[in-house]
Structure formats: C-alpha cells, structure tokens
Scaffold this motif. Structure first.
Motif, PDB file in Angstrom:
ATOM      1  N   THR A 140       0.921  -1.031   0.112  1.00 40.49           N
ATOM      2  CA  THR A 140      -0.061   0.010   0.148  1.00 40.49           C
ATOM      3  C   THR A 140       0.847   1.375   0.388  1.00 40.49           C
ATOM      4  OG1 THR A 140      -0.456   0.273   2.293  1.00 40.49           O
ATOM      5  CG2 THR A 140      -1.536  -1.376   1.748  1.00 40.49           C
ATOM      6  N   TYR A 141       1.563   1.251   0.637  1.00 41.36           N
ATOM      7  CA  TYR A 141       3.053   2.411   0.556  1.00 41.36           C
ATOM      8  C   TYR A 141       3.045   2.968  -0.453  1.00 41.36           C
ATOM      9  CZ  TYR A 141       3.951   0.382   5.493  1.00 41.36           C
ATOM     10  OH  TYR A 141       4.265  -0.799   6.523  1.00 41.36           O
ATOM     11  N   PRO A 142       3.206   2.840  -1.841  1.00 39.22           N
ATOM     12  CA  PRO A 142       3.230   3.885  -2.814  1.00 39.22           C
ATOM     13  C   PRO A 142       2.974   4.902  -2.922  1.00 39.22           C
ATOM     14  CG  PRO A 142       4.395   1.252  -3.441  1.00 39.22           C
ATOM     15  CD  PRO A 142       4.238   1.311  -2.146  1.00 39.22           C
ATOM     16  N   LYS A 159       3.220   5.188   6.534  1.00 39.46           N
ATOM     17  CA  LYS A 159       3.113   3.980   7.455  1.00 39.46           C
ATOM     18  C   LYS A 159       2.811   3.693   8.825  1.00 39.46           C
ATOM     19  CE  LYS A 159       7.759   2.587   4.645  1.00 39.46           C
ATOM     20  NZ  LYS A 159       8.649   2.011   5.056  1.00 39.46           N
ATOM     21  N   LEU A 160       1.749   3.651   9.416  1.00 44.50           N
ATOM     22  CA  LEU A 160       1.419   3.275  10.617  1.00 44.50           C
ATOM     23  C   LEU A 160       2.093   2.257  10.844  1.00 44.50           C
ATOM     24  CD1 LEU A 160      -2.461   3.329   9.028  1.00 44.50           C
ATOM     25  CD2 LEU A 160      -0.783   5.308  10.073  1.00 44.50           C
ATOM     26  N   ASN A 161       2.250   2.565  12.350  1.00 46.66           N
ATOM     27  CA  ASN A 161       2.739   1.317  13.912  1.00 46.66           C
ATOM     28  C   ASN A 161       1.284   0.134  13.495  1.00 46.66           C
ATOM     29  OD1 ASN A 161       4.286   3.226  14.691  1.00 46.66           O
ATOM     30  ND2 ASN A 161       3.406   4.196  15.761  1.00 46.66           N
ATOM     31  N   GLN A 162       0.450   0.717  13.515  1.00 40.33           N
ATOM     32  CA  GLN A 162      -0.551  -0.588  13.879  1.00 40.33           C
ATOM     33  C   GLN A 162      -0.703  -1.001  11.988  1.00 40.33           C
ATOM     34  OE1 GLN A 162      -1.442   2.811  13.396  1.00 40.33           O
ATOM     35  NE2 GLN A 162      -1.673   2.597  15.990  1.00 40.33           N
ATOM     36  N   LYS A 206      -2.283  -3.947 -12.401  1.00 37.75           N
ATOM     37  CA  LYS A 206      -1.872  -2.844 -11.904  1.00 37.75           C
ATOM     38  C   LYS A 206      -2.798  -2.032 -10.508  1.00 37.75           C
ATOM     39  CE  LYS A 206       0.763  -0.978 -15.852  1.00 37.75           C
ATOM     40  NZ  LYS A 206       1.430  -2.283 -15.843  1.00 37.75           N
ATOM     41  N   LEU A 207      -1.741  -2.222 -10.093  1.00 36.10           N
ATOM     42  CA  LEU A 207      -2.851  -1.741  -8.639  1.00 36.10           C
ATOM     43  C   LEU A 207      -3.243   0.200  -8.528  1.00 36.10           C
ATOM     44  CD1 LEU A 207      -2.873  -2.195  -5.264  1.00 36.10           C
ATOM     45  CD2 LEU A 207      -1.214  -1.639  -4.765  1.00 36.10           C
ATOM     46  N   VAL A 208      -4.406  -0.011  -9.072  1.00 34.21           N
ATOM     47  CA  VAL A 208      -4.468   1.441  -8.651  1.00 34.21           C
ATOM     48  C   VAL A 208      -5.366   1.779  -7.297  1.00 34.21           C
ATOM     49  CG1 VAL A 208      -4.838   0.824 -11.361  1.00 34.21           C
ATOM     50  CG2 VAL A 208      -6.773   0.593  -9.994  1.00 34.21           C
ATOM     51  N   SER A 209      -5.804   1.572  -6.283  1.00 35.01           N
ATOM     52  CA  SER A 209      -6.172   1.936  -5.406  1.00 35.01           C
ATOM     53  C   SER A 209      -6.439   1.148  -4.349  1.00 35.01           C
ATOM     54  CB  SER A 209      -7.998   1.773  -5.275  1.00 35.01           C
ATOM     55  OG  SER A 209      -8.545   2.312  -4.536  1.00 35.01           O
ATOM     56  N   VAL A 210      -5.672   1.746  -2.894  1.00 40.07           N
ATOM     57  CA  VAL A 210      -5.456   0.609  -1.512  1.00 40.07           C
ATOM     58  C   VAL A 210      -6.561   1.428  -0.500  1.00 40.07           C
ATOM     59  CG1 VAL A 210      -3.326   0.253  -2.655  1.00 40.07           C
ATOM     60  CG2 VAL A 210      -3.449   1.776  -1.406  1.00 40.07           C
ATOM     61  N   ILE A 211      -6.700   0.410   0.350  1.00 43.01           N
ATOM     62  CA  ILE A 211      -7.255   1.208   1.941  1.00 43.01           C
ATOM     63  C   ILE A 211      -6.854   0.069   2.870  1.00 43.01           C
ATOM     64  CG2 ILE A 211      -9.519  -0.585   1.160  1.00 43.01           C
ATOM     65  CD1 ILE A 211     -11.343   1.744   2.231  1.00 43.01           C
ATOM     66  N   SER A 212      -6.746   0.622   3.781  1.00 48.49           N
ATOM     67  CA  SER A 212      -6.741  -0.932   5.283  1.00 48.49           C
ATOM     68  C   SER A 212      -7.684  -0.486   5.757  1.00 48.49           C
ATOM     69  CB  SER A 212      -5.604   0.244   5.830  1.00 48.49           C
ATOM     70  OG  SER A 212      -4.371   0.055   4.378  1.00 48.49           O
ATOM     71  N   LEU A 213      -7.487  -1.817   6.476  1.00 50.91           N
ATOM     72  CA  LEU A 213      -9.036  -1.812   7.476  1.00 50.91           C
ATOM     73  C   LEU A 213      -8.415  -2.221   8.851  1.00 50.91           C
ATOM     74  CD1 LEU A 213     -12.081  -2.048   7.791  1.00 50.91           C
ATOM     75  CD2 LEU A 213     -12.147  -4.305   7.606  1.00 50.91           C
ATOM     76  N   PHE A 214      -8.536  -2.004  10.349  1.00 55.96           N
ATOM     77  CA  PHE A 214      -8.180  -2.206  11.242  1.00 55.96           C
ATOM     78  C   PHE A 214      -9.321  -2.515  12.510  1.00 55.96           C
ATOM     79  CE2 PHE A 214      -5.253   0.382   9.128  1.00 55.96           C
ATOM     80  CZ  PHE A 214      -4.025  -0.050   9.535  1.00 55.96           C
ATOM     81  N   MET A 215      -9.484  -3.311  12.502  1.00 47.74           N
ATOM     82  CA  MET A 215     -10.288  -3.495  13.882  1.00 47.74           C
ATOM     83  C   MET A 215      -9.916  -3.447  15.198  1.00 47.74           C
ATOM     84  SD  MET A 215     -12.859  -5.093  11.611  1.00 47.74           S
ATOM     85  CE  MET A 215     -14.000  -6.157  12.720  1.00 47.74           C
ATOM     86  N   ASP A 216     -10.729  -2.891  15.988  1.00 49.53           N
ATOM     87  CA  ASP A 216     -11.163  -3.290  17.223  1.00 49.53           C
ATOM     88  C   ASP A 216     -12.602  -3.535  18.635  1.00 49.53           C
ATOM     89  OD1 ASP A 216     -10.673  -2.382  19.946  1.00 49.53           O
ATOM     90  OD2 ASP A 216     -10.405  -0.581  20.137  1.00 49.53           O
ATOM     91  N   ARG A 231      -8.707   3.397   7.097  1.00 43.49           N
ATOM     92  CA  ARG A 231      -7.225   4.330   6.671  1.00 43.49           C
ATOM     93  C   ARG A 231      -7.042   3.810   5.648  1.00 43.49           C
ATOM     94  NH1 ARG A 231      -3.840   4.717  11.754  1.00 43.49           N
ATOM     95  NH2 ARG A 231      -3.632   7.276  11.167  1.00 43.49           N
ATOM     96  N   LYS A 232      -5.976   5.038   5.298  1.00 46.50           N
ATOM     97  CA  LYS A 232      -5.370   5.075   4.049  1.00 46.50           C
ATOM     98  C   LYS A 232      -5.310   4.663   2.965  1.00 46.50           C
ATOM     99  CE  LYS A 232      -1.920   6.562   7.103  1.00 46.50           C
ATOM    100  NZ  LYS A 232      -1.478   7.905   6.720  1.00 46.50           N
ATOM    101  N   PHE A 233      -6.876   5.623   2.861  1.00 45.00           N
ATOM    102  CA  PHE A 233      -7.820   5.348   0.734  1.00 45.00           C
ATOM    103  C   PHE A 233      -7.263   6.045  -0.051  1.00 45.00           C
ATOM    104  CE2 PHE A 233     -12.525   4.997   0.076  1.00 45.00           C
ATOM    105  CZ  PHE A 233     -12.470   4.004  -1.495  1.00 45.00           C
ATOM    106  N   ALA A 234      -6.631   5.552  -0.842  1.00 45.53           N
ATOM    107  CA  ALA A 234      -5.401   6.164  -1.916  1.00 45.53           C
ATOM    108  C   ALA A 234      -6.011   5.129  -3.527  1.00 45.53           C
ATOM    109  CB  ALA A 234      -4.640   6.400  -1.601  1.00 45.53           C
ATOM    110  N   THR A 235      -6.415   6.752  -4.284  1.00 43.29           N
ATOM    111  CA  THR A 235      -7.115   5.608  -6.032  1.00 43.29           C
ATOM    112  C   THR A 235      -6.432   6.662  -6.300  1.00 43.29           C
ATOM    113  OG1 THR A 235      -8.693   4.803  -4.953  1.00 43.29           O
ATOM    114  CG2 THR A 235      -8.250   5.683  -7.293  1.00 43.29           C
ATOM    115  N   ARG A 236      -4.976   5.908  -7.503  1.00 42.62           N
ATOM    116  CA  ARG A 236      -4.574   6.314  -8.501  1.00 42.62           C
ATOM    117  C   ARG A 236      -5.502   7.676  -8.748  1.00 42.62           C
ATOM    118  NH1 ARG A 236      -1.647   2.936 -13.046  1.00 42.62           N
ATOM    119  NH2 ARG A 236      -3.597   3.792 -13.443  1.00 42.62           N
TER     120      ARG A 236
END
Length: 138
Positions: free
Chosen positions: A15-17, A33-36, A50-60, A67-72
């Motif tokens: 997801t970083y790039p 970058k996230l600690n979690q 080709k990777l064109v969109s990313v998102i990260s899901l955190f459960m609590d 978080r970090k939802f990004a689309t080219r």
C-alpha cells in the motif's frame, strides 16, 4: 473504457507507494506507514493487473476503522474506489464490526456520505488539510 477490476488482500508494504503518491507526496515514504499496519487488513483494487487503489481496515472489537484510502489520480471518478470501499464495508461487517469510521479529508465528505457515513464532531487539521471524522452503524 471498461476493464476488469479485481479486489484482493495485499500486504501492508504494497500500500505504501500509492499512499505516498496520492495522500502525502510532499512527505517521506516513512510518513505513510502506520504503527498498526501489521495488525491491519489491507486491500488493493487492480485494473489490468496494476494496483490502482488501496485501503486499510483495522478492527477494534465491534468497531472498525479504515485508513489510508488512496486511488491513483488517473483512476479516480471511475467507480474503482467505490467498489473497494463497498468490499471493505462488507468485510468489516463479516468480521463482526457493528460500526465503522474514518478520518476523511473534508473535500471527500460527499463521497463518504454516498455510503451512509455521516460527519461526527468538528473539523480538524493535519498540516493544512481539513479533516472530518465520519462514521456509520453497520
């Protein structure tokens, strides 16, 4: 132009790039970058492989946060991010979340409203960028 969109889990490092290019290009790659990240569920939308969109899901517990939802930029406005967000909302529900939230850039508020998320609390800033917390029950 129609093309096949595939959504699948990816590693945090994948997801970083895109996080960097889309969200914080003026910062170092370390900034995105996230600690979690290692505890998160990361998803990628691929168009023609080709990777064109990313998102990260955190459960609590029963609460999920994305978080970090990004689309080219050249892929925005084509429904790719919407497909990705729908997938994450479904997955959060399947993982037991009863509520989901994010800190959205204020400029994207209407996008999130289309998915039923509503603003909570006051705007706040990261650097010069205004944000609003948005949430919904699942």
């Amino acid at each position: 132009m129609t093309s096949e969109i595939t959504i699948r889990p990816i590693k945090a490092a994948e997801t970083y790039p895109l996080r960097h290019e889309v969200l914080w290009p003026q910062e170092s790659i370390e900034y995105v970058k996230l600690n979690q990240d290692e505890q998160g569920h990361h998803y990628g939308a691929f168009r023609n492989g080709k990777l064109v969109s990313v998102i990260s899901l955190f459960m609590d517990g029963g609460v999920a946060r994305f978080r970090k939802f990004a689309t080219r930029p050249d892929c925005q406005g084509q429904g790719i991010g919407s497909q990705l967000l729908r997938q994450v909302l479904d997955d959060a529900r399947q993982k037991g979340a009863q509520r989901i939230w994010c800190d959205a850039r204020a400029v994207n508020e209407n996008f999130y409203r289309a998915f039923g998320l509503e603003p909570e609390g006051n705007r706040f800033y990261r650097g010069t960028i205004p944000y609003i917390r948005m949430a919904k029950d699942l």
